[in-house]
Design a protein around this motif. Sequence first.
Motif, PDB file in Angstrom:
ATOM      1  N   GLU A  68       0.512  -1.170  -0.079  1.00 40.09           N
ATOM      2  CA  GLU A  68       0.117   0.121   0.317  1.00 40.09           C
ATOM      3  C   GLU A  68       0.836   1.236  -0.210  1.00 40.09           C
ATOM      4  N   GLU A  69       1.762   1.041   0.670  1.00 47.24           N
ATOM      5  CA  GLU A  69       3.007   2.418   0.660  1.00 47.24           C
ATOM      6  C   GLU A  69       3.314   2.812  -0.626  1.00 47.24           C
ATOM      7  N   LEU A  70       3.431   1.297  -1.298  1.00 44.17           N
ATOM      8  CA  LEU A  70       3.951   1.499  -2.149  1.00 44.17           C
ATOM      9  C   LEU A  70       3.671   1.940  -3.556  1.00 44.17           C
ATOM     10  N   GLU A  71       1.863   1.535  -3.510  1.00 48.72           N
ATOM     11  CA  GLU A  71       0.738   2.196  -4.488  1.00 48.72           C
ATOM     12  C   GLU A  71       1.050   3.697  -4.028  1.00 48.72           C
ATOM     13  N   ASP A  72       1.272   4.683  -3.245  1.00 48.99           N
ATOM     14  CA  ASP A  72       0.259   5.299  -2.920  1.00 48.99           C
ATOM     15  C   ASP A  72       1.779   6.764  -2.886  1.00 48.99           C
ATOM     16  N   GLU A  75       7.263   8.626  -8.001  1.00 48.80           N
ATOM     17  CA  GLU A  75       8.209   8.169  -8.326  1.00 48.80           C
ATOM     18  C   GLU A  75      10.036   7.878  -7.404  1.00 48.80           C
ATOM     19  N   ASP A  76       9.798   9.130  -6.662  1.00 51.62           N
ATOM     20  CA  ASP A  76      11.164   9.523  -6.284  1.00 51.62           C
ATOM     21  C   ASP A  76      11.080   8.717  -5.009  1.00 51.62           C
ATOM     22  N   ALA A  77      10.157   8.010  -4.478  1.00 54.86           N
ATOM     23  CA  ALA A  77      10.491   6.957  -3.029  1.00 54.86           C
ATOM     24  C   ALA A  77      10.464   5.775  -3.425  1.00 54.86           C
ATOM     25  N   TRP A  78      10.456   5.060  -5.053  1.00 54.33           N
ATOM     26  CA  TRP A  78      10.031   3.512  -5.301  1.00 54.33           C
ATOM     27  C   TRP A  78      11.086   2.917  -4.266  1.00 54.33           C
ATOM     28  N   ASP A  79      12.725   3.088  -4.499  1.00 53.11           N
ATOM     29  CA  ASP A  79      13.868   2.576  -4.161  1.00 53.11           C
ATOM     30  C   ASP A  79      13.538   2.758  -2.710  1.00 53.11           C
ATOM     31  N   ASP A  80      13.361   3.612  -2.305  1.00 58.65           N
ATOM     32  CA  ASP A  80      14.115   2.879  -1.192  1.00 58.65           C
ATOM     33  C   ASP A  80      12.073   1.791  -0.391  1.00 58.65           C
ATOM     34  N   LEU A 123       9.579  -3.517   0.825  1.00 63.75           N
ATOM     35  CA  LEU A 123       8.678  -4.868   0.639  1.00 63.75           C
ATOM     36  C   LEU A 123      10.059  -5.923   0.310  1.00 63.75           C
ATOM     37  N   ASP A 124       9.776  -5.947  -0.781  1.00 63.46           N
ATOM     38  CA  ASP A 124      11.370  -7.117  -0.805  1.00 63.46           C
ATOM     39  C   ASP A 124      11.771  -7.260   0.413  1.00 63.46           C
ATOM     40  N   LYS A 125      12.048  -6.960   1.574  1.00 64.05           N
ATOM     41  CA  LYS A 125      12.496  -7.416   2.780  1.00 64.05           C
ATOM     42  C   LYS A 125      11.599  -7.968   3.592  1.00 64.05           C
ATOM     43  N   ALA A 126      10.342  -7.185   3.578  1.00 62.69           N
ATOM     44  CA  ALA A 126       8.588  -7.820   4.083  1.00 62.69           C
ATOM     45  C   ALA A 126       8.686  -9.398   3.839  1.00 62.69           C
ATOM     46  N   THR A 127       8.282  -9.392   2.099  1.00 63.45           N
ATOM     47  CA  THR A 127       8.790 -10.463   1.192  1.00 63.45           C
ATOM     48  C   THR A 127       9.364 -11.755   1.398  1.00 63.45           C
ATOM     49  N   ASP A 128      10.459 -11.315   1.828  1.00 63.92           N
ATOM     50  CA  ASP A 128      11.246 -12.229   1.764  1.00 63.92           C
ATOM     51  C   ASP A 128      11.423 -12.955   3.324  1.00 63.92           C
TER      52      ASP A 128
END
Length: 95
Positions: free
Chosen positions: A59-63, A66-71, A76-81
């Motif tokens: 949800e954070e990513l969807e909201d 573009e400038d915050a995408w990488d962070d 999200l990758d860490k949470a998914t792992d």
Amino acid sequence: MANREAYKQKVRAQLDEWKADVDKLRAQIKQKQADRKIDTSKYMDEIRKNQKRVRAKLEELEDAGEDAWDDIKSGLDKATDELKQSYAKAKSKFN
């Protein structure tokens, strides 16, 4: 006649011993079932917690812009792992 009575007593004593063994085994099985239920609950709680974390990061990513995408993506990758790991732990424990 005495042999017959002695034999019947012997068989009754053996049956009583087996009954006690079965009762003990039944109690051990109940204990293991209770322990397994506790373990299952612990693993499922961890999975649910990690699922919520992934949903929140998504949800954070969807909201985000573009400038915050990488962070946000790295979070999200860490949470998914972590979710994958908690699922794998549960799966290996109960399969």
